[in-house]
Design an enzyme around this catalytic site. Structure first.
Site, PDB file in Angstrom:
ATOM      1  CB  SER A 120      -0.878   0.063   1.254  1.00 23.82           C
ATOM      2  OG  SER A 120      -1.560  -1.126   1.448  1.00 23.82           O
ATOM      3  CG  HIS A 141      -2.394  -0.521  -4.026  1.00 17.37           C
ATOM      4  ND1 HIS A 141      -2.910   0.736  -3.798  1.00 17.37           N
ATOM      5  CD2 HIS A 141      -2.534  -1.188  -2.852  1.00 17.37           C
ATOM      6  CE1 HIS A 141      -3.321   0.817  -2.548  1.00 17.37           C
ATOM      7  NE2 HIS A 141      -3.107  -0.336  -1.956  1.00 17.37           N
ATOM      8  CD  GLU A 153      -3.671   3.491  -6.559  1.00 17.04           C
ATOM      9  OE1 GLU A 153      -4.089   4.644  -6.557  1.00 17.04           O
ATOM     10  OE2 GLU A 153      -3.062   2.989  -5.579  1.00 17.04           O
ATOM     11  CG  ASN A 191      -4.134   4.639   0.163  1.00 13.50           C
ATOM     12  OD1 ASN A 191      -5.353   4.649   0.356  1.00 13.50           O
ATOM     13  ND2 ASN A 191      -3.436   3.525   0.137  1.00 13.50           N
TER      14      ASN A 191
HETATM   15  N1  NAD Z   1      -6.012  -4.986   3.927  1.00 11.85           N
HETATM   16  C1  NAD Z   1      -6.146  -4.024   3.021  1.00 11.85           C
HETATM   17  O1  NAD Z   1      -7.166  -3.316   2.963  1.00 11.85           O
HETATM   18  C2  NAD Z   1      -5.066  -3.779   1.990  1.00 11.85           C
HETATM   19  C3  NAD Z   1      -5.391  -3.079   0.822  1.00 11.85           C
HETATM   20  C4  NAD Z   1      -4.409  -2.909  -0.152  1.00 11.85           C
HETATM   21  C5  NAD Z   1      -3.133  -3.410   0.061  1.00 11.85           C
HETATM   22  N2  NAD Z   1      -2.837  -4.074   1.213  1.00 11.85           N
HETATM   23  C6  NAD Z   1      -1.477  -4.629   1.359  1.00 11.85           C
HETATM   24  O2  NAD Z   1      -1.537  -6.022   1.088  1.00 11.85           O
HETATM   25  C7  NAD Z   1      -0.532  -6.703   1.852  1.00 11.85           C
HETATM   26  C8  NAD Z   1      -1.175  -7.781   2.693  1.00 11.85           C
HETATM   27  O3  NAD Z   1      -2.117  -7.190   3.549  1.00 11.85           O
HETATM   28  P1  NAD Z   1      -3.314  -8.023   4.221  1.00 11.85           P
HETATM   29  O4  NAD Z   1      -4.266  -7.031   4.753  1.00 11.85           O
HETATM   30  O5  NAD Z   1      -3.792  -9.081   3.290  1.00 11.85           O
HETATM   31  O6  NAD Z   1      -2.519  -8.718   5.434  1.00 11.85           O
HETATM   32  P2  NAD Z   1      -2.952 -10.008   6.280  1.00 11.85           P
HETATM   33  O7  NAD Z   1      -2.266  -9.869   7.591  1.00 11.85           O
HETATM   34  O8  NAD Z   1      -4.429 -10.205   6.241  1.00 11.85           O
HETATM   35  O9  NAD Z   1      -2.289 -11.216   5.456  1.00 11.85           O
HETATM   36  C9  NAD Z   1      -0.913 -11.393   5.338  1.00 11.85           C
HETATM   37  C10 NAD Z   1      -0.632 -12.875   5.135  1.00 11.85           C
HETATM   38  O10 NAD Z   1       0.753 -13.044   4.858  1.00 11.85           O
HETATM   39  C11 NAD Z   1       1.190 -14.193   5.531  1.00 11.85           C
HETATM   40  N3  NAD Z   1       2.638 -14.166   5.702  1.00 11.85           N
HETATM   41  C12 NAD Z   1       3.384 -13.669   6.716  1.00 11.85           C
HETATM   42  N4  NAD Z   1       4.702 -13.850   6.450  1.00 11.85           N
HETATM   43  C13 NAD Z   1       4.767 -14.450   5.244  1.00 11.85           C
HETATM   44  C14 NAD Z   1       5.845 -14.914   4.439  1.00 11.85           C
HETATM   45  N5  NAD Z   1       7.108 -14.771   4.817  1.00 11.85           N
HETATM   46  N6  NAD Z   1       5.550 -15.515   3.272  1.00 11.85           N
HETATM   47  C15 NAD Z   1       4.247 -15.656   2.878  1.00 11.85           C
HETATM   48  N7  NAD Z   1       3.201 -15.254   3.590  1.00 11.85           N
HETATM   49  C16 NAD Z   1       3.463 -14.659   4.762  1.00 11.85           C
HETATM   50  C17 NAD Z   1       0.422 -14.216   6.834  1.00 11.85           C
HETATM   51  O11 NAD Z   1       0.412 -15.517   7.386  1.00 11.85           O
HETATM   52  C18 NAD Z   1      -0.950 -13.741   6.363  1.00 11.85           C
HETATM   53  O12 NAD Z   1      -1.770 -14.824   5.973  1.00 11.85           O
HETATM   54  C19 NAD Z   1       0.184  -5.621   2.652  1.00 11.85           C
HETATM   55  O13 NAD Z   1       1.319  -5.196   1.947  1.00 11.85           O
HETATM   56  C20 NAD Z   1      -0.854  -4.512   2.733  1.00 11.85           C
HETATM   57  O14 NAD Z   1      -0.281  -3.240   2.924  1.00 11.85           O
HETATM   58  C21 NAD Z   1      -3.770  -4.286   2.189  1.00 11.85           C
END
Ligand code: NAD
Length: 295
Positions: A120, A141, A153, A191
């Site tokens: 993000s 993104h 994005e 954002n």
């Molecule tokens: N949640 C949102 O609204 C949103 C929106 C856009 C972008 N993002 C981005 O997406 C990414 C993930 O966010 P999320 O909300 O899905 O997080 P989340 O915590 O829901 O999921 C992350 C996952 O990654 C796994 N993980 C941890 N270490 C790991 C590794 N070494 N290898 C593989 N998997 C691993 C965890 O077990 C977990 O299942 C982040 O970079 C976040 O900034 C999130």
């Protein structure tokens, strides 16, 4: 290169939704996470979401079976990505972790594979820098919920190859998304623009100009926003907003991008937004919400 197989790393909120969008669009997808129960949970969320569509008559059972037939899960990184043409990393928002994963992906992926990140706010250029294929790294993104939200994005880091950008744009379109190309700068488009709105809304709450609920109603009815800024900030999560604003402010040094103190106080008070049921609103177990009195 035409992308056939997509590997998604991290099966959490975003990863499972991205994998769902990929298999629903006809790609083969591999969902990877570090533990068996994590990938199982991700796959179960995909199954549940598709089953709901079947119940509503929006999808046939045999279509659902075919979609799930294209999904594979794995807890072995090298095995998960070995056939992937396009890898989308969606692990926690931590630059050191992401750089480590990109360096590893560079070693184990096919030479022609494109490596994408769903970050993000972090620098896609820094992730590309951790690889020897700097022109084949890009940002994709997605927005939450990733299986539903149309926008992606497409973040272009310094040194990205034009071919990489073309393939990323085309792959996102084939996933049913609307990709928008943007330079690798903090906050990207959405954002960066939402930040000042969130900050001003919080300042108005602090000053007592109006309540969070009144501000939300005003923006929904007066500006045609589907969600008010306080509701949307709750949905985004205050810890995530803090990280985004700090990185945008470091880049722009614009007062309107500076994190409003109310978010810091809310975080200190253990209020992170919708994800823990406590933000500008309290989210109740029955699915309703009631305004939280800040002071
Ligand atoms: N949640 C949102 O609204 C949103 C929106 C856009 C972008 N993002 C981005 O997406 C990414 C993930 O966010 P999320 O909300 O899905 O997080 P989340 O915590 O829901 O999921 C992350 C996952 O990654 C796994 N993980 C941890 N270490 C790991 C590794 N070494 N290898 C593989 N998997 C691993 C965890 O077990 C977990 O299942 C982040 O970079 C976040 O900034 C999130």
């Amino acid at each position: 290169m035409t992308v056939k197989t997509i590997a998604v790393l991290g099966s959490g909120t975003m990863g499972h939704g991205i994998a769902q969008a990929a298999v629903a669009a006809g790609f083969d997808a591999v969902l990877y996470d570090i533990q068996e129960d994590f990938v199982a949970k991700g796959a179960a969320r995909i199954r549940k979401s598709l089953a709901r569509r079947v119940e509503k008559g929006k999808l046939e059972q045999d279509q659902m079976d075919a979609i799930l037939g294209r999904l594979r899960t794995s807890t072995n990184l090298a095995e998960a990505v070995k056939d992937a043409d396009f890898v989308i990393e969606a692990v926690p928002e931590n630059l050191e972790l992401k750089k480590k994963i990109f360096a590893e992906l560079d070693r184990v992926c096919k030479p022609e594979a494109i490596l994408a990140t769903n970050t993000s706010v972090l620098s896609v250029t820094a992730m590309a820098g951790a690889t020897e294929r700097k022109d084949q790294v890009i940002g994709t993104h997605f927005f939450n919920p990733a299986a539903v939200m149309k926008l992606v994005e497409v973040i272009c880091p310094v040194g990205v190859g034009e071919k990489t950008v073309e393939i990323a744009l085309e792959t996102m379109k084939r996933m049913g998304k609307v990709p928008i190309r943007v330079k690798d700068t903090p906050g990207f488009i959405v954002n960066r623009l939402l930040g000042p709105l969130y900050m001003t809304a919080a300042q108005m709450v602090l000053e007592g100009t109006a309540s969070a609920e009144e501000i939300d109603t005003a923006m929904k009815l007066g500006a045609g926003h589907p969600m008010g800024p306080c509701e949307l900030a709750d949905f985004g999560g205050f810890d995530v907003i803090q990280m985004a604003q700090d990185s945008v402010f470091e880049y722009t040094h614009s007062e309107s991008d500076k994190l409003n103190i109310l978010y810091r106080k809310m975080i200190e008070a253990g209020r992170l937004g919708f994800k823990n049921g406590k933000g500008f609103y309290d989210y109740l177990p029955d699915g309703t919400k009631k305004p939280f009195k800040v002071f």
